[in-house]
Design a protein around this motif. Structure first.
Motif, PDB file in Angstrom:
ATOM      1  N   ASN A 167       4.292   5.122  -5.990  1.00 49.63           N
ATOM      2  CA  ASN A 167       3.511   5.101  -7.305  1.00 49.63           C
ATOM      3  C   ASN A 167       3.960   3.634  -8.140  1.00 49.63           C
ATOM      4  O   ASN A 167       4.480   3.698  -9.410  1.00 49.63           O
ATOM      5  CB  ASN A 167       3.498   6.220  -8.040  1.00 49.63           C
ATOM      6  CG  ASN A 167       2.556   6.246  -9.334  1.00 49.63           C
ATOM      7  OD1 ASN A 167       1.454   5.335  -9.222  1.00 49.63           O
ATOM      8  ND2 ASN A 167       2.839   6.590 -10.638  1.00 49.63           N
ATOM      9  N   ALA A 217       0.692  -1.261   0.041  1.00 50.79           N
ATOM     10  CA  ALA A 217      -0.086   0.127   0.208  1.00 50.79           C
ATOM     11  C   ALA A 217       0.914   1.106  -0.009  1.00 50.79           C
ATOM     12  O   ALA A 217       0.544   2.331  -0.775  1.00 50.79           O
ATOM     13  CB  ALA A 217      -0.937  -0.030   1.194  1.00 50.79           C
ATOM     14  N   ARG A 272       2.643   1.562  -3.482  1.00 55.80           N
ATOM     15  CA  ARG A 272       1.439   2.160  -4.527  1.00 55.80           C
ATOM     16  C   ARG A 272       1.042   3.444  -4.327  1.00 55.80           C
ATOM     17  O   ARG A 272       1.160   4.406  -5.278  1.00 55.80           O
ATOM     18  CB  ARG A 272       0.262   1.207  -4.570  1.00 55.80           C
ATOM     19  CG  ARG A 272       0.606  -0.162  -5.104  1.00 55.80           C
ATOM     20  CD  ARG A 272      -0.821  -1.017  -5.093  1.00 55.80           C
ATOM     21  NE  ARG A 272      -0.742  -2.287  -5.621  1.00 55.80           N
ATOM     22  CZ  ARG A 272      -0.927  -2.541  -6.725  1.00 55.80           C
ATOM     23  NH1 ARG A 272      -1.322  -1.339  -7.662  1.00 55.80           N
ATOM     24  NH2 ARG A 272      -0.914  -3.750  -7.391  1.00 55.80           N
ATOM     25  N   LYS A 273       0.817   4.018  -3.000  1.00 65.71           N
ATOM     26  CA  LYS A 273       0.333   5.337  -2.784  1.00 65.71           C
ATOM     27  C   LYS A 273       1.590   6.327  -2.910  1.00 65.71           C
ATOM     28  O   LYS A 273       1.375   7.342  -3.337  1.00 65.71           O
ATOM     29  CB  LYS A 273      -0.526   5.442  -1.482  1.00 65.71           C
ATOM     30  CG  LYS A 273      -1.549   4.300  -1.642  1.00 65.71           C
ATOM     31  CD  LYS A 273      -2.886   4.799  -2.560  1.00 65.71           C
ATOM     32  CE  LYS A 273      -4.046   3.693  -2.530  1.00 65.71           C
ATOM     33  NZ  LYS A 273      -4.974   4.225  -3.575  1.00 65.71           N
ATOM     34  N   GLY A 274       2.480   5.991  -2.087  1.00 68.46           N
ATOM     35  CA  GLY A 274       3.641   7.013  -1.895  1.00 68.46           C
ATOM     36  C   GLY A 274       4.451   6.778  -3.094  1.00 68.46           C
ATOM     37  O   GLY A 274       5.113   8.046  -3.140  1.00 68.46           O
TER      38      GLY A 274
END
Length: 199
Positions: free
Chosen positions: A44, A37, A40-42
């Motif tokens: 990319n 997570a 993916r979020k931090g």
């Protein structure tokens, strides 16, 4: 009966070892999920393999831990009805359930899963997702999990028959796991259990 109780003790020991080991897979899945997570979020950065390994780990906990849940008497029961029955009746129902439902189910599902596992191994089947994992280790969890559940079913069957014969403690009691750890201790309670069965 003493020999059978020793076999039951060995099965319980194996089940307990596997059950307490697979618990750590939950931590692993949680850490991988958190790392995925964050990536993916931090950053990319995504990985289907990282997503799928979480599913594999969850499947491993579910399949390989089923026997341990049975050992701990943690499976769902209809307590409203079960609590109205005598211990002897509940034990007889359990014996029937193990012989006529649990063991045949474990055999059939393992038999159905085995050809799928072999085919996936021989063909090197891989997930359809880009960068996904090979599938046969996941498929292998099905026959392995049901084999372990069947093995524990045999142990529970032995303990229930021993209880009815006055040679062991009540396997449905909360203290059953502690008593089952020692067949000698189980046999040592024969006099107390015999009196309880006759009631």
């Amino acid at each position: 009966m003493g020999t059978l109780l020793k076999i039951s003790h060995l099965i319980d020991t194996l089940t307990r070892l596997i059950g307490r080991s697979v618990i750590w897979l939950i931590l692993a899945a949680t850490l991988i999920s958190a790392a995925n997570a964050i990536a993916r979020k931090g950053l990319n950065i995504g990985s289907n393999a990282m997503l799928e390994i979480q599913w594999y780990l969850f499947a491993a906990v579910f399949m390989l831990g089923a026997g341990y849940a049975f050992l701990q008497n943690a499976h769902v029961r209809i307590d409203v009805l079960a609590n109205k029955l005598s211990k002897r009746t509940r034990t007889l129902i359990d014996i029937g359930g193990i012989i006529f439902f649990l063991l045949p189910m474990c055999y059939l599902l393992s038999a159905f899963a085995w050809p799928v596992l072999v085919a996936a191994y021989e063909t090197g089947e891989v997930s359809s997702n880009a960068g996904g994992l090979i599938r046969w280790p996941l498929y292998a969890l099905v026959p392995a999990g049901f084999a372990l559940l069947a093995l524990q079913g045999i142990s529970e069957l032995i303990k229930r028959i021993a209880y009815l014969a006055g040679a062991g403690p009540d396997p449905l009691a909360h203290e059953a796991d502690a008593h089952a750890a020692s067949p000698a201790a189980a046999c040592g309670t024969q006099d107390n259990v015999s009196g309880e069965v006759r009631q």
